[in-house]
Every structure is written in C-alpha cells, then in structure tokens.
Design a protein around this motif. Structure first.
Motif, PDB file in Angstrom:
ATOM      1  N   THR A 257       0.864  -1.176   0.000  1.00 36.73           N
ATOM      2  CA  THR A 257       0.000   0.000   0.000  1.00 36.73           C
ATOM      3  C   THR A 257       0.897   1.222   0.000  1.00 36.73           C
ATOM      4  OG1 THR A 257      -1.701  -1.176   1.246  1.00 36.73           O
ATOM      5  CG2 THR A 257      -1.845   1.226   1.191  1.00 36.73           C
ATOM      6  N   LEU A 258       0.754   2.043  -1.019  1.00 34.17           N
ATOM      7  CA  LEU A 258       1.614   3.207  -1.218  1.00 34.17           C
ATOM      8  C   LEU A 258       0.817   4.492  -1.052  1.00 34.17           C
ATOM      9  CD1 LEU A 258       3.377   1.884  -4.441  1.00 34.17           C
ATOM     10  CD2 LEU A 258       4.157   1.621  -2.079  1.00 34.17           C
ATOM     11  N   SER A 259       1.507   5.582  -0.806  1.00 33.91           N
ATOM     12  CA  SER A 259       0.845   6.878  -0.636  1.00 33.91           C
ATOM     13  C   SER A 259       1.502   7.914  -1.531  1.00 33.91           C
ATOM     14  CB  SER A 259       0.945   7.331   0.824  1.00 33.91           C
ATOM     15  OG  SER A 259       2.297   7.607   1.157  1.00 33.91           O
ATOM     16  N   THR A 260       0.741   8.983  -1.800  1.00 32.72           N
ATOM     17  CA  THR A 260       1.287  10.055  -2.619  1.00 32.72           C
ATOM     18  C   THR A 260       2.523  10.666  -1.966  1.00 32.72           C
ATOM     19  OG1 THR A 260      -0.296  11.562  -1.551  1.00 32.72           O
ATOM     20  CG2 THR A 260      -0.897  10.686  -3.714  1.00 32.72           C
ATOM     21  N   TRP A 261       2.459  10.861  -0.645  1.00 34.19           N
ATOM     22  CA  TRP A 261       3.574  11.529   0.035  1.00 34.19           C
ATOM     23  C   TRP A 261       4.831  10.662   0.059  1.00 34.19           C
ATOM     24  CZ3 TRP A 261      -1.045  10.125   2.375  1.00 34.19           C
ATOM     25  CH2 TRP A 261      -1.011   9.135   3.354  1.00 34.19           C
ATOM     26  N   GLU A 262       4.666   9.355   0.215  1.00 31.69           N
ATOM     27  CA  GLU A 262       5.834   8.473   0.177  1.00 31.69           C
ATOM     28  C   GLU A 262       6.436   8.426  -1.221  1.00 31.69           C
ATOM     29  OE1 GLU A 262       4.700   5.084   3.485  1.00 31.69           O
ATOM     30  OE2 GLU A 262       3.694   5.041   1.532  1.00 31.69           O
ATOM     31  N   LEU A 263       5.570   8.346  -2.221  1.00 35.92           N
ATOM     32  CA  LEU A 263       6.066   8.245  -3.590  1.00 35.92           C
ATOM     33  C   LEU A 263       6.674   9.550  -4.075  1.00 35.92           C
ATOM     34  CD1 LEU A 263       3.305   6.011  -5.221  1.00 35.92           C
ATOM     35  CD2 LEU A 263       5.652   5.372  -4.631  1.00 35.92           C
ATOM     36  N   SER A 264       6.217  10.678  -3.528  1.00 32.72           N
ATOM     37  CA  SER A 264       6.853  11.942  -3.901  1.00 32.72           C
ATOM     38  C   SER A 264       8.291  11.976  -3.397  1.00 32.72           C
ATOM     39  CB  SER A 264       6.061  13.132  -3.346  1.00 32.72           C
ATOM     40  OG  SER A 264       6.175  13.225  -1.942  1.00 32.72           O
ATOM     41  N   ASP A 265       8.549  11.307  -2.282  1.00 33.85           N
ATOM     42  CA  ASP A 265       9.922  11.189  -1.778  1.00 33.85           C
ATOM     43  C   ASP A 265      10.747  10.268  -2.683  1.00 33.85           C
ATOM     44  OD1 ASP A 265       9.427  12.846   0.368  1.00 33.85           O
ATOM     45  OD2 ASP A 265       8.990  11.212   1.763  1.00 33.85           O
ATOM     46  N   VAL A 266      10.117   9.193  -3.162  1.00 31.58           N
ATOM     47  CA  VAL A 266      10.818   8.227  -4.006  1.00 31.58           C
ATOM     48  C   VAL A 266      11.138   8.811  -5.378  1.00 31.58           C
ATOM     49  CG1 VAL A 266      10.623   6.002  -5.201  1.00 31.58           C
ATOM     50  CG2 VAL A 266       9.795   6.229  -2.844  1.00 31.58           C
ATOM     51  N   TYR A 267      10.145   9.432  -6.010  1.00 32.26           N
ATOM     52  CA  TYR A 267      10.284   9.880  -7.393  1.00 32.26           C
ATOM     53  C   TYR A 267      10.584  11.370  -7.540  1.00 32.26           C
ATOM     54  CZ  TYR A 267       8.153   5.353  -8.591  1.00 32.26           C
ATOM     55  OH  TYR A 267       7.870   4.019  -8.733  1.00 32.26           O
ATOM     56  N   GLY A 268      10.328  12.166  -6.491  1.00 27.99           N
ATOM     57  CA  GLY A 268      10.642  13.579  -6.541  1.00 27.99           C
ATOM     58  C   GLY A 268       9.626  14.462  -7.235  1.00 27.99           C
ATOM     59  N   PHE A 269       8.433  13.944  -7.540  1.00 27.15           N
ATOM     60  CA  PHE A 269       7.434  14.768  -8.212  1.00 27.15           C
ATOM     61  C   PHE A 269       6.789  15.745  -7.226  1.00 27.15           C
ATOM     62  CE2 PHE A 269       5.155  10.859  -6.964  1.00 27.15           C
ATOM     63  CZ  PHE A 269       4.106  11.390  -6.221  1.00 27.15           C
ATOM     64  N   LYS A 270       6.124  16.758  -7.790  1.00 26.38           N
ATOM     65  CA  LYS A 270       5.487  17.792  -6.980  1.00 26.38           C
ATOM     66  C   LYS A 270       4.033  17.981  -7.402  1.00 26.38           C
ATOM     67  CE  LYS A 270       9.842  20.242  -6.236  1.00 26.38           C
ATOM     68  NZ  LYS A 270      10.580  21.519  -6.399  1.00 26.38           N
ATOM     69  N   ASP A 271       3.288  18.655  -6.541  1.00 24.72           N
ATOM     70  CA  ASP A 271       1.915  19.009  -6.877  1.00 24.72           C
ATOM     71  C   ASP A 271       1.943  20.169  -7.873  1.00 24.72           C
ATOM     72  OD1 ASP A 271      -0.837  18.955  -6.845  1.00 24.72           O
ATOM     73  OD2 ASP A 271      -1.027  19.079  -4.672  1.00 24.72           O
TER      74      ASP A 271
END
Length: 289
Positions: A257-271
């Motif tokens: 189970t993944l989250s937007t906030w965790e994946l933003s750390d992994v991939y570096g994307f932004k809102d």
C-alpha cells in the motif's frame, strides 16, 4: 521513457482523482479508457456536472488518447461488454487497470454507528467501492494474463487497516487494500503488479465546493477545516500513478500500500503548485497527537 502504445483503463474517471490520473497517464502518451456513469446525455445519482467526455478531452489535450465509455461497474454485464470492447479495439492488450470507482460520499453517514447507519446506503457503498472493483478485475485480468504483464492499482484511503471513523467507509477502504494484496498473491506467477494507492487530504472538486472555495483561494478553506492546509490536488495522485506506470522496477512494490507523500519522496514529483504535501508527517504531528 513514456507510455506510448500502452493501454490503460481508469474505472471511475469522471472527476477527482480518477480524472487526474487519466490525464497524467495521457500526459505520458497512454491510450486511456475513461469510465463512469455521468455523460453529456445524463448524470449519475452523484448529481455532479463533470462528465467522462470532458475527462477524455482533457486526456487528449495532455497528449494521450482518451476514450470515454459509460459503464456502471456494479453491473457485471456492462463490465464484461466494456472489457470485450477494449479487447477488440486493442488486439487483446491491457497494460494498466486503475480501480477508482467510489461514489460513497453521499452514502456515508458520519457520526452514526453501524446499527444506526442506513443499511441500504452501507450496502450500496460496498457494491460501488468493493464489488465494482473485483467485478472489473475479474473481466480485465485475463487480458493481462495473456500478455504476462500489467499493473493493477486499487485506489483507497489510508495506508493501514485502522478504523476510519465509519463502519461502512472503513470496511470499503480497508477492503481495497486487501484486494491489492490478495491479487498480488494470486498473480505472483505472472508479471502483473498489484498495489493499493492512497492520496492524502484530497482537494477534489467536491471538497472545494463543500468548503465554499475554489482552487485559486483554497487556503480559505481552513476557516471550515484547519487540516485543509495540508491538502493536495488530485494531480498529486495523478503524478504518483504516472511515475509508477513508468517505473521499470515497479514490481518491487507488489502487494504493498503506497501513498502520494511516500512516492513523492521516491520519485521527486510535486503538486501543481510546486509543493510536496506530506500528509503522513502532517497527520502524525497535527492530528494524531
């Protein structure tokens, strides 16, 4: 890397996270079937103005190909007919399936215990948020199994099995998480990745309206709900999905189970506003305490 020649289904793409995820897949070049119950000819019981045709047009504008198809995913016959259409039109190919059907907001009676909550509303929530997901997976998975490849994403709320404040709501969202894990186990002999994905505090069209604000002045919503300050747009989860779909090593997340906030750390994307909302940290520091 891009998603050209990739075929995706976003089930429940009329608005909110579903619409944003479809757009972001299109941005990477995918062909995206966008499904829902509201069209320009008629609206669903949600009584919302957004349509699947609008979503498909936004997918086209982003660089992909959007194909709107009206589908009630609680109806087995409609889902089977739809998957047969995809099968015919795409020569049996399906690379990405996003189960985002929800429609449970008007069905959830917050503050009412299980014995007091309207039973029919609770049952309808399970039909839409749980049964619709596994009906769609049932008919779609054979296409992925033939190709021995694919990505399935169950959209949920939260990263654990803790109670979410309402019996029926909690049951639906935890079920989505377990479905992703169970499918990962069932499909472990195939090159099919199954994960659950959650946003943080989602700043959807409906939520903006609830708080009497627009995306331009959304911060004024804190006058109604102080935690709204940590919210994120639907495009944040759209970015998360896009990066997962592009990741050649996405299988390392199988069953998780993944989250937007965790994946933003992994991939570096932004809102869209250039920020990186982290609902996990905010919740621990400002809600949990």
């Amino acid at each position: 890397m891009n998603l050209e020649n990739k075929i995706a289904i976003v089930a429940g793409a009329t608005r909110g996270a579903g619409r944003a995820m479809a757009i972001k897949l299109g941005e990477a070049g995918a062909t995206v079937y966008v499904t829902g119950r509201t069209t320009r000819e008629g609206i669903s019981p949600m009584q919302r103005k957004e349509t699947i045709e609008e979503t498909a047009e936004l997918v086209n504008d982003s660089g992909g190909e959007g194909i709107p198809v009206k589908v009630d995913h609680t109806d087995e016959a409609q889902v089977e007919k739809f998957i047969n259409k995809v099968n015919r039109e795409q020569n049996g190919r399906l690379d990405i399936l996003v189960n985002d059907v929800w429609g449970g907001d008007p069905l959830t009676e917050w503050g009412k215990d299980v014995g007091d909550h309207n039973l029919q509303k609770g049952l309808q929530m399970q039909r839409q948020a749980v049964q619709a997901h596994f009906i769609t997976s049932h008919f779609a998975l054979p296409l992925m199994k033939k190709k021995n490849a694919g990505l399935i994403v169950e959209i949920t709320d939260g990263v654990d099995s803790e109670y979410r404040g309402n019996f029926y709501y909690s049951l639906a969202k935890v079920s989505n998480i377990h479905m992703a894990k169970a499918m990962a186990e069932d499909l472990k002999d195939y090159n099919i990745t199954s994960i659950a994905l959650t946003p943080g505090f989602l700043r959807s069209e409906a939520m903006l309206e609830l708080f009497g604000v627009t995306e331009e002045n959304w911060k004024d919503g804190v006058k109604v709900e102080k935690h709204f300050i940590a919210s994120e747009t639907p495009f944040y989860i759209g970015e998360a999905l896009k990066y997962l779909a592009l990741d050649p090593d996405v299988r390392r997340f199988n069953g998780k189970t993944l989250s937007t906030w965790e994946l933003s750390d992994v991939y570096g994307f932004k809102d869209v506003d250039g920020t990186q909302p982290h609902w996990g940290n905010y919740y621990k520091e400002n809600v949990e305490k």
